[in-house]
Design an enzyme around this catalytic site. Structure first.
Site, short mmCIF file in Angstrom:
data_model
loop_
_atom_site.label_atom_id
_atom_site.label_comp_id
_atom_site.label_asym_id
_atom_site.label_seq_id
_atom_site.Cartn_x
_atom_site.Cartn_y
_atom_site.Cartn_z
N ASP A 14 -37.60 -137.45 -37.06
CA ASP A 14 -36.19 -137.73 -36.78
C ASP A 14 -35.59 -138.67 -37.83
O ASP A 14 -36.30 -139.50 -38.41
CB ASP A 14 -36.08 -138.38 -35.38
CG ASP A 14 -34.68 -138.25 -34.81
OD1 ASP A 14 -33.82 -137.59 -35.44
OD2 ASP A 14 -34.44 -138.82 -33.73
N HIS A 31 -32.98 -133.24 -44.93
CA HIS A 31 -34.03 -132.29 -44.55
C HIS A 31 -34.90 -131.96 -45.76
O HIS A 31 -36.12 -131.86 -45.65
CB HIS A 31 -33.42 -131.00 -43.99
CG HIS A 31 -32.57 -131.22 -42.76
ND1 HIS A 31 -32.97 -132.04 -41.74
CD2 HIS A 31 -31.35 -130.74 -42.41
CE1 HIS A 31 -32.03 -132.05 -40.79
NE2 HIS A 31 -31.03 -131.28 -41.18
N LEU A 125 -58.16 -129.05 -41.06
CA LEU A 125 -57.00 -129.46 -40.26
C LEU A 125 -56.22 -128.25 -39.76
O LEU A 125 -56.03 -127.28 -40.48
CB LEU A 125 -56.07 -130.31 -41.17
CG LEU A 125 -54.71 -130.67 -40.58
CD1 LEU A 125 -54.85 -131.73 -39.50
CD2 LEU A 125 -53.75 -131.17 -41.68
#
Ligand code: FPP
Length: 246
Positions: A14, A31, A125
């Site tokens: 955020d 972004h 991962l």
């Protein structure tokens, strides 16, 4: 367990818009800068031996942002997925996208499917991107499929349908089935809300809310989060004594 690195860390990324505004830039630049933070967080998680890193990239509610911001975000994500796939392969990272795929453009779906397919056998991962996702949507779709399948099974046997709710069965229909619940949730930018993200799955998750805006999030911030996590006593609703005896 305490003292060890969390198995699953999830992040609500955020503050991109506010970061851009502070520099006098359009939101989309926030972004764009956030993609570098995604790269850093992924690298850090892999280095630390975290098994699952999941990121809330786009919520159900985000569809109602201005059309040009939605398209720019989709474009950015497709670009990043395309560009980063070779690095994911090289680093043994498995990539997955979870969310309401029915709302995503075909072009985006194709790129996602290809990246998922290319990395599906990787065993390091697991990087999960929640896209077009909301917690209530997930619970509803799970409930819908659960009830329908139970009803069909009863019908096939000619039995009268009597629904007996079972939590672990419902979980097997959630879009996150097979993925351990997050141990730690980080939401950047100082906001302290779950915003219809993983609702069911965060029942026992530790929450951490650093002030840093997502585009500024670096490995040191991730390390701070792990330190806070380690320092907390995880009681799972039990007394300290019961936890110590586990
Ligand atoms: C929240 O900031 C952030 C988003 C809605 C988008 C996050 C997406 C990325 C960083 C791209 C990720 C790319 C991949 C490949 C996963 P905000 O716009 O709500 O910021 P604000 O609250 O300051 O307005």
């Amino acid at each position: 367990m305490m003292g060890r690195v969390p198995e699953h860390v999830t992040i609500i990324m955020d503050g991109n818009g506010r970061w851009a505004k502070k520099q006098g830039l359009k939101r989309v630049f926030g972004h764009k800068a956030g993609v570098e933070s995604v790269r850093q967080a992924t690298e850090f998680a892999a280095e630390k031996g975290i098994k699952y890193l999941s990121l809330f990239a786009f919520s159900d509610e985000n569809w109602s942002r201005p059309q040009d911001e939605v398209s720019a975000l989709m474009e950015l994500m497709v670009d990043a997925i395309l560009k980063e796939t070779p690095t994911l392969v090289k680093n043994n990272v498995k990539f997955r996208v979870i969310g309401d795929m029915s709302r995503l453009p075909q072009r985006v779906l194709d790129k996602i499917a290809s990246a998922e397919d290319t990395t599906k056998l990787n065993s390091g991962l697991c990087l999960i991107v929640f896209l077009s996702y909301s917690g209530k949507w997930d619970i509803m779709q799970a409930f819908d499929r659960y009830v329908n399948e139970e009803a069909s099974a009863a019908e096939a046997k000619g039995a009268k349908f009597k629904f007996i709710p079972d939590q672990s069965k419902l979980e097997s229909y959630l879009s996150t089935a097979g993925i351990p619940d997050p141990d730690l949730l980080i939401r950047t930018s100082g906001e302290q809300r779950i915003s219809n993200y993983l609702l069911w799955q965060t029942a026992y998750t530790e929450f951490y809310f650093p002030e840093v805006l997502w585009p500024d999030f670096r490995k040191t911030h991730f390390q701070d989060a792990l330190d806070v996590y380690t320092a907390r006593e995880r009681r799972y609703g039990k007394t300290g004594e019961q936890v110590n005896n586990l």
